[in-house]
Design a protein around this motif. Structure first.
Motif, PDB file in Angstrom:
ATOM      1  N   PRO A  23      51.773   4.690  34.232  1.00 52.73           N
ATOM      2  CA  PRO A  23      50.621   5.246  33.032  1.00 52.73           C
ATOM      3  C   PRO A  23      51.807   6.219  32.151  1.00 52.73           C
ATOM      4  O   PRO A  23      51.638   6.195  31.075  1.00 52.73           O
ATOM      5  N   LEU A  24      52.907   6.837  32.865  1.00 54.47           N
ATOM      6  CA  LEU A  24      53.536   7.902  32.150  1.00 54.47           C
ATOM      7  C   LEU A  24      54.545   6.840  31.149  1.00 54.47           C
ATOM      8  O   LEU A  24      54.843   7.276  30.128  1.00 54.47           O
ATOM      9  N   THR A  25      55.076   5.712  31.760  1.00 52.03           N
ATOM     10  CA  THR A  25      55.697   4.807  30.857  1.00 52.03           C
ATOM     11  C   THR A  25      54.739   4.576  29.440  1.00 52.03           C
ATOM     12  O   THR A  25      55.445   4.541  28.315  1.00 52.03           O
ATOM     13  N   LEU A  26      53.584   4.152  29.792  1.00 51.50           N
ATOM     14  CA  LEU A  26      52.805   3.520  28.467  1.00 51.50           C
ATOM     15  C   LEU A  26      52.407   4.766  27.514  1.00 51.50           C
ATOM     16  O   LEU A  26      52.545   4.556  26.387  1.00 51.50           O
ATOM     17  N   LEU A  28      54.147   8.160  27.636  1.00 57.33           N
ATOM     18  CA  LEU A  28      55.119   8.880  27.123  1.00 57.33           C
ATOM     19  C   LEU A  28      55.751   8.188  25.964  1.00 57.33           C
ATOM     20  O   LEU A  28      56.494   8.878  24.942  1.00 57.33           O
ATOM     21  N   SER A  29      55.890   6.941  26.128  1.00 57.63           N
ATOM     22  CA  SER A  29      56.619   6.033  25.111  1.00 57.63           C
ATOM     23  C   SER A  29      56.103   6.283  23.685  1.00 57.63           C
ATOM     24  O   SER A  29      56.585   6.565  22.524  1.00 57.63           O
ATOM     25  N   ALA A 188      46.563   6.310  30.405  1.00 59.43           N
ATOM     26  CA  ALA A 188      48.013   6.755  30.262  1.00 59.43           C
ATOM     27  C   ALA A 188      48.317   7.895  29.059  1.00 59.43           C
ATOM     28  O   ALA A 188      49.211   8.493  29.702  1.00 59.43           O
ATOM     29  N   LEU A 189      47.599   7.782  28.371  1.00 54.07           N
ATOM     30  CA  LEU A 189      47.759   8.755  27.232  1.00 54.07           C
ATOM     31  C   LEU A 189      47.356  10.336  27.649  1.00 54.07           C
ATOM     32  O   LEU A 189      47.984  11.146  27.546  1.00 54.07           O
ATOM     33  N   ALA A 190      46.350  10.238  28.710  1.00 55.07           N
ATOM     34  CA  ALA A 190      45.998  11.371  29.378  1.00 55.07           C
ATOM     35  C   ALA A 190      47.018  11.890  30.274  1.00 55.07           C
ATOM     36  O   ALA A 190      47.494  12.994  30.466  1.00 55.07           O
ATOM     37  N   VAL A 191      47.650  11.177  31.033  1.00 46.76           N
ATOM     38  CA  VAL A 191      48.736  11.303  31.969  1.00 46.76           C
ATOM     39  C   VAL A 191      49.908  11.993  31.264  1.00 46.76           C
ATOM     40  O   VAL A 191      50.278  13.208  31.622  1.00 46.76           O
ATOM     41  N   ALA A 192      50.088  10.981  30.218  1.00 48.36           N
ATOM     42  CA  ALA A 192      51.266  11.848  29.283  1.00 48.36           C
ATOM     43  C   ALA A 192      51.050  13.074  28.851  1.00 48.36           C
ATOM     44  O   ALA A 192      51.851  14.202  28.795  1.00 48.36           O
ATOM     45  N   LEU A 223      46.370  15.706  22.289  1.00 49.40           N
ATOM     46  CA  LEU A 223      46.497  14.282  22.845  1.00 49.40           C
ATOM     47  C   LEU A 223      45.623  13.924  24.165  1.00 49.40           C
ATOM     48  O   LEU A 223      44.924  13.186  24.450  1.00 49.40           O
ATOM     49  N   ALA A 224      45.640  15.189  25.195  1.00 48.57           N
ATOM     50  CA  ALA A 224      45.137  15.089  26.429  1.00 48.57           C
ATOM     51  C   ALA A 224      43.466  15.127  26.289  1.00 48.57           C
ATOM     52  O   ALA A 224      42.666  14.554  26.930  1.00 48.57           O
TER      53      ALA A 224
END
Length: 433
Positions: A23-26, A28-29, A188-192, A223-224
């Motif tokens: 998720p962080l890869t998706l 945070l990128s 994933a965007l929420a994770v980032a 974003l979150a």
């Protein structure tokens, strides 16, 4: 334990560990690409420093995701040879496309991005950042199309004793897969968002690089909040589709045993595997409405599903409620952060708490995958192939040894990687030039 249970546990452990980093890869990128875009548009050095700082954490996370993802794919041959033989014509082609069309693109441009800070123009470097973000999410699309086939098989024909690909278009347009993709991307965007927000709060509480981390905080709070709301909205649509194509999973999620119209949802409920349960405070028609957007709709109960085709009820039930509960909390926290984003330094208690909330969106996504995978049992391909028929013909000792070895290696990798990310996060950005 028998081979089947050990293989299930090993695959679950490998998947759950790998998914810590996905998720962080998706997410945070995309965050880094947006920061680079802000730098190109405004010329402000702070956005360049933000992209470089969060990029360090991204690179460590990406490396661990790659290592654990590669070993995970080998388990389809070592632990699930029956599955690979039966649906390999479909599943294998999707994984091959993911590797050649997405993963190689992502890996190549990560190198360009990392080593190109002083070699490329700002615009060219920004393009490389967006290519990494696009390729990362493109990789997720193909993986989830493969999983979507397992959840709702389409586009195949049974020939020569195995499932063979007949309609590639049907496979890649499988609605279940696209629901999964959207749900995971928003998650994933929420994770980032929560990671950037939590790290920024840690530094703001200590008054480190205040301007830098206030900008990061404002961006990540927005974003979150948007991502958390999108997860909830899209999750409802995904639930509607699950009710349509996987009625057994929906029944297990709600511990719903008797087929009925105006099916109630109980505000207080303790499920049981044998149909015995404690229920209180029913809301008539609420389950029918949530499942089909119609309070009079019929919801199939577990008693009308053959006993050997029912998923585990208790784990699916509590995992679903844990996911929804955490998701609701994330909306509340991110809403407060967004409302107070311009004067967040006036709430030191909130800044102190936020870093401890970073694991919550990770946990929500892990619980979501428990619902998706455990709720599909006993099928490895829903309605087509049972998990018990997919396991490799190996001994319990072989699987047990590899399971223990894998857990030991993954534990060391996880400790090293997470400690390195924490070290970079606490150190903060490089000083201004």
């Amino acid at each position: 334990m028998d081979v089947l249970m050990l293989s299930r546990l090993q695959f679950a452990a490998a998947t759950a560990f790998h998914f810590i980093f996905v998720p962080l890869t998706l997410g945070l990128s995309v965050v880094i690409a947006c920061m680079e875009t802000a730098y190109v548009r405004t010329g402000k050095e702070v956005y360049r420093r933000m992209a470089k700082f969060w990029g360090k954490i991204f690179l460590v996370n990406f490396a661990l995701g790659v290592v654990t993802g590669i070993t995970l794919e080998f388990q389809f041959g070592t632990n699930w040879a029956g599955y690979s033989a039966y649906v390999g014509d479909i599943f294998g082609s999707l994984l091959a496309i993911e590797a050649t069309a997405a993963f190689f693109l992502e890996s190549t441009f990560i190198g360009v991005w990392h080593f190109g800070w002083n070699r490329l123009s700002p615009k060219a470097h920004m393009v490389s950042a967006w290519l990494v973000a696009i390729a990362s999410n493109l990789s997720a699309i193909w993986i989830l199309i493969a999983n979507g086939f397992m959840q709702h098989p389409v586009g195949y024909v049974i020939r020569n004793g195995r499932a063979e690909l007949e309609d590639f278009t049907a496979v890649i347009t499988n609605l279940f897969a696209w629901h999964e993709f959207m749900h995971n991307v928003f998650g994933a965007l929420a994770v980032a968002g929560f990671l950037v927000m939590g790290v920024s709060a840690w530094h703001l509480y200590r008054k480190n690089e205040v301007d830098f981390f206030k900008k990061s905080f404002r961006f990540s709070a927005t974003l979150a909040l948007v991502a958390s709301l999108a997860v909830a909205i899209q999750g409802h649509a995904h639930g509607n589709h699950v009710a349509e194509v996987q009625p057994a999973k929906l029944a297990a999620m709600e511990s719903h045993w008797e087929t009925s119209t105006y099916a109630p949802m109980y505000l207080l409920q303790i499920p049981g595997e044998d149909g015995n349960k404690l229920e209180a405070l029913p809301v008539p028609g609420l389950l029918s409405f949530l499942a089909f957007n119609d309070p009079s709709a019929e919801v199939i109960g577990l008693n009308d599903i053959p006993e050997d085709e029912r998923p585990p009820v208790v784990l699916t039930f509590f995992a679903f409620r844990g996911m929804v509960g955490i998701g609701t909390l994330l909306i509340a926290v991110s809403a407060f952060a967004w409302l107070m984003r311009n004067r967040i330094e006036n709430f030191p208690w909130f800044l102190k708490v936020l870093p401890f909330l970073i694991p919550l969106p990770y946990l929500a996504m892990q619980l979501g995958w428990i619902v998706a995978e455990v709720g599909r049992q006993p099928w490895i391909v829903y309605g087509l192939m049972k998990t018990s028929d997919a396991v490799s013909k190996v001994t319990a000792g072989q699987v047990g040894f590899s399971f223990i070895t894998m857990c030991a290696i993954y534990t060391l990798l996880g400790i090293a990687g997470i400690c390195l990310m924490i070290r970079f996060a606490r150190k903060g950005p490089e000083p201004e030039a």
